[in-house]
Design an enzyme around this catalytic site. Structure first.
Site, short mmCIF file in Angstrom:
data_model
loop_
_atom_site.label_atom_id
_atom_site.label_comp_id
_atom_site.label_asym_id
_atom_site.label_seq_id
_atom_site.Cartn_x
_atom_site.Cartn_y
_atom_site.Cartn_z
N GLU A 33 0.83 -1.20 0.00
CA GLU A 33 0.00 0.00 0.00
C GLU A 33 0.87 1.26 0.00
OE1 GLU A 33 -3.36 2.44 -0.01
OE2 GLU A 33 -3.05 0.33 -0.52
N LYS A 111 26.72 4.69 23.44
CA LYS A 111 27.53 5.40 22.46
C LYS A 111 27.44 4.63 21.14
CE LYS A 111 32.07 7.51 21.77
NZ LYS A 111 32.28 7.03 20.39
#
Length: 672
Positions: A33, A111
């Site tokens: 879609e 990090k």
């Protein structure tokens, strides 16, 4: 609804779906879609170019390639963080913060191991993005960043000026898929996700970057003209409200709790979609940050705790062999379960025979295991004093454990490789190569379709491609009746290819396109080539002893003979269709340099080879002629230094018969 209104509505819907999918990881409509809506918008914009808006999802596919990256001076430098490697160093960081008079609350985040970039917005529109570079100056990679769907191109309710910093990364699943596809195409693999992401950002063609499937998280406000926030965490919440992707994992606590949180984050690192190389500890109060200031290199209010590679002892219970898609035999140690970097490790790579021999790794040994780069478990060393009696050195098998074909060591490395033409472990790689443009040139048969055919059990050897039926192919994912018809037509056309393309498609070691053409022209048929001896093969220019050995071994192998018989039965051409024009340039080596106006260097080389010449990439005393186009460089200079004849494009065209002139006189110059 008019076109302008519909285009705006489609942009709104598609951007909303992009946000749900790429930021929230919660898609609300099927891919089909979404693709249908995107196609509708593309058609509208194609019919009415004035409807194209800067925030249109169609602008993410990548613009025109650039010649080079422009430098960007960062308005606010993108500093790096000071690394700490132990709890003691983390406490020293806290002590220095407190010596300034602050009583800090800390913010802890993963990090992300990626590439740091800055995004600039003006009146809510994304206008520029740049790499960190050296901190004060980076490179303009705006067009590449536009291809990352989690980066908003337009912000609602944003200030007039906003610069944010974030980390571009390649998700683990994307990295694995990308390397699988590169392996199928015979390309070198990326070492880790960070290198893959950094390489994608430095692609001059944004379409290449778009194909890499990158993502990004934002972790800092570099500059804004709105009222400042009191804390970093409040600023991150605001960024999230603007629909930036921010890291969900955040811990606010005092230093006595931070250490435990750092270790907990390390144990949980495997749950993130990105690689992490540490934990960031930041003072949360922005006022305290201003008071702490920064050094020439680092802010004084933050530190990056780097996780040391965890090492544990375990026992090698077995050594098993995996056969990769390129035929390489890779040994793997099965070890007693051990906990490393947040996961339970039960096996470790042994790389190759040289690695095993160097470390003298044996079944039954006690070994030290660690995660290399936090990704791949590997054996660091053997605890020799714990070695049980009766062990023996380990040697890789002499035949492929999957198909039983002989194995051979690469002449230029440590890899041992299966030589089977129909080895099931190499099927995806072999089929992808067989169908590639320079081989059998089967349009529409790329890695994804090949995998679908193999997974469905429809293809077990290249010969099975010629037995495919439309009904089965049409049932493959994203295929359909028309696509199946087109694919089968392409497969049928490939039956008529010249023998040279089939020889290259076989994937015989050291038999590339050029060798395939030479062998096809020399022997005329596959049957004649299959009967050739090593002596007959080495008598041919450009076929050395090693190539001759690989050829005779390949034709002698039972799997190769079976494949050839099946292809013959399918009606694949095995004769050379080349009609020799003449061989008046035989024995002369040409080097092409510079730009030719009438053809590419590859095309020019093919014209020379059709007349019997040899084309080389470097100039030496044995070079017979250098063809120099515009902007010729070092090769032209070397030719003049060595006294090698140099022809311009006009002379080249006369020589190959594409322009009137005295070709015999030119040929005489070369045969002096």
């Amino acid at each position: 609804m008019d076109e302008k209104t519909r285009a705006a509505e489609l942009r709104r819907m598609l951007n909303e779906h992009n946000y749900n999918y790429y930021v929230l990881d919660a898609p609300t409509i099927p891919d089909y879609e979404y693709d249908r809506l995107l196609r509708e918008l593309e058609n509208l914009e194609r019919a009415c170019p004035e409807l194209v808006a800067p925030d249109s999802p169609t602008q993410r596919v990548g613009g025109e390639a650039v010649a080079s990256f422009q430098q960007v001076v960062h308005r606010v430098p993108l500093q790096s963080l000071q690394d700490v490697f132990s709890p003691e160093e983390l406490l020293d960081f806290d002590r220095r913060v407190r010596e300034s008079g602050a009583a800090p609350e800390y913010l802890l985040e993963p990090k992300v191991d990626g590439l740091s970039v800055a995004l600039e917005y003006e009146n809510g529109m994304f206008v520029r993005g740049a790499t960190r570079g050296r901190g004060d100056v980076g490179e303009d990679v705006t067009e590449n960043l536009r291809t990352i769907r989690s980066i908003p191109l337009k912000l609602e309710g944003a200030p007039a000026e906003l610069i944010v910093r974030g980390e571009v990364y390649m998700p683990r699943r994307t990295f694995e898929r990308l390397n699988e596809e590169r392996e199928l195409r015979g390309e070198s693999l990326f070492a880790n996700p960070r290198n893959a992401a950094a390489g994608a950002m430095r692609q001059l063609d944004p379409k290449v970057a778009a194909a890499r499937g990158l993502d990004m998280v934002v972790f800092n406000i570099q500059y804004t003209d709105r009222e400042p926030f009191e804390t970093d965490s409040a600023g991150l919440d605001w960024l999230r409200s603007l629909r930036f992707k921010v890291i969900d994992y955040r811990v606010l606590c005092e230093m006595d709790e931070i250490q435990a949180a750092v270790f907990q984050l390390g144990d949980q690192r495997e749950q993130y979609p990105f690689e992490i190389d540490g934990a960031v500890v930041k003072v949360n109060s922005l006022a305290q940050r201003d008071a702490l200031g920064e050094t020439a290199k680092f802010p004084r209010w933050a530190a990056a705790y780097k996780y040391p590679p965890e090492q544990r002892e375990s026992v090698v219970e077995d050594i098993v062999i995996q056969v990769g898609r390129t035929g390489v035999l890779t040994p793997k140690a099965v070890v007693a379960p051990v906990r490393l970097a947040g996961t339970t490790v039960t096996n470790a790579t042994l790389h190759n025979q040289d690695f095993i021999t160097e470390k003298d790794i044996r079944i039954g040994d006690t070994v030290v295991v660690q995660k290399a780069g936090e990704i791949i478990p590997e054996i660091v060393s053997v605890v020799k004093e714990k070695r049980p009696e009766g062990t023996s050195p380990y040697l890789l098998p002499a035949v492929c454990p999957v198909c039983g074909a002989a194995v051979a060591r690469d002449e230029d490395g440590a890899h041992i490789r299966c030589t089977g033409a129909e080895c099931p472990a190499q099927l995806l790689r072999n089929l992808t190569h067989f169908a590639s443009r320079d081989a059998m040139d089967i349009e529409g048969l790329g890695p994804a379709v090949v995998k679908g055919l193999v997974d469905a059990g429809m293809v077990k050897t290249p010969a099975d491609l010629y037995r495919l039926e439309k009904g089965g192919v049409a049932k493959l994912d994203r295929m359909g009746k028309k696509s199946a018809e087109n694919l089968l037509a392409a497969i049928e056309r490939s039956k008529g290819n010249d023998l040279s393309k089939l020889l290259y498609a076989f994937g015989i070691r050291q038999v590339g396109q050029k060798a395939g053409k030479i062998l096809a022209a020399r022997f005329g048929s596959l049957d004649a080539l299959a009967q050739a001896t090593e002596e007959e093969l080495t008598a041919i220019d450009d076929v050395g002893g090693i190539t001759a050995k690989y050829l005779t071994e390949w034709f002698a192998a039972p799997q190769s003979r079976h494949l050839i018989a099946a292809l013959k039965e399918a009606g694949v051409n095995m004769e050379s269709q080349a009609v020799p024009v003449d061989d008046r340039l035989a024995g002369i080596t040409f080097v092409l340099t510079g730009e030719l106006s009438g053809s590419s260097r590859k095309e020019a080389g093919e014209k020379l080879e059709a007349l019997g010449a040899k084309v080389s990439g470097s100039v030496s005393k044995k070079t017979g002629c250098v063809v120099a186009g515009e902007a010729a460089g070092s090769k032209l200079r070397k030719a003049r230094e060595l006294g090698v004849p140099v022809f311009d494009e006009e002379q080249f065209l006369i020589l190959v018969g594409e322009r009137e002139g005295d070709a015999e006189a030119l040929l005489g110059l070369l045969k002096k």
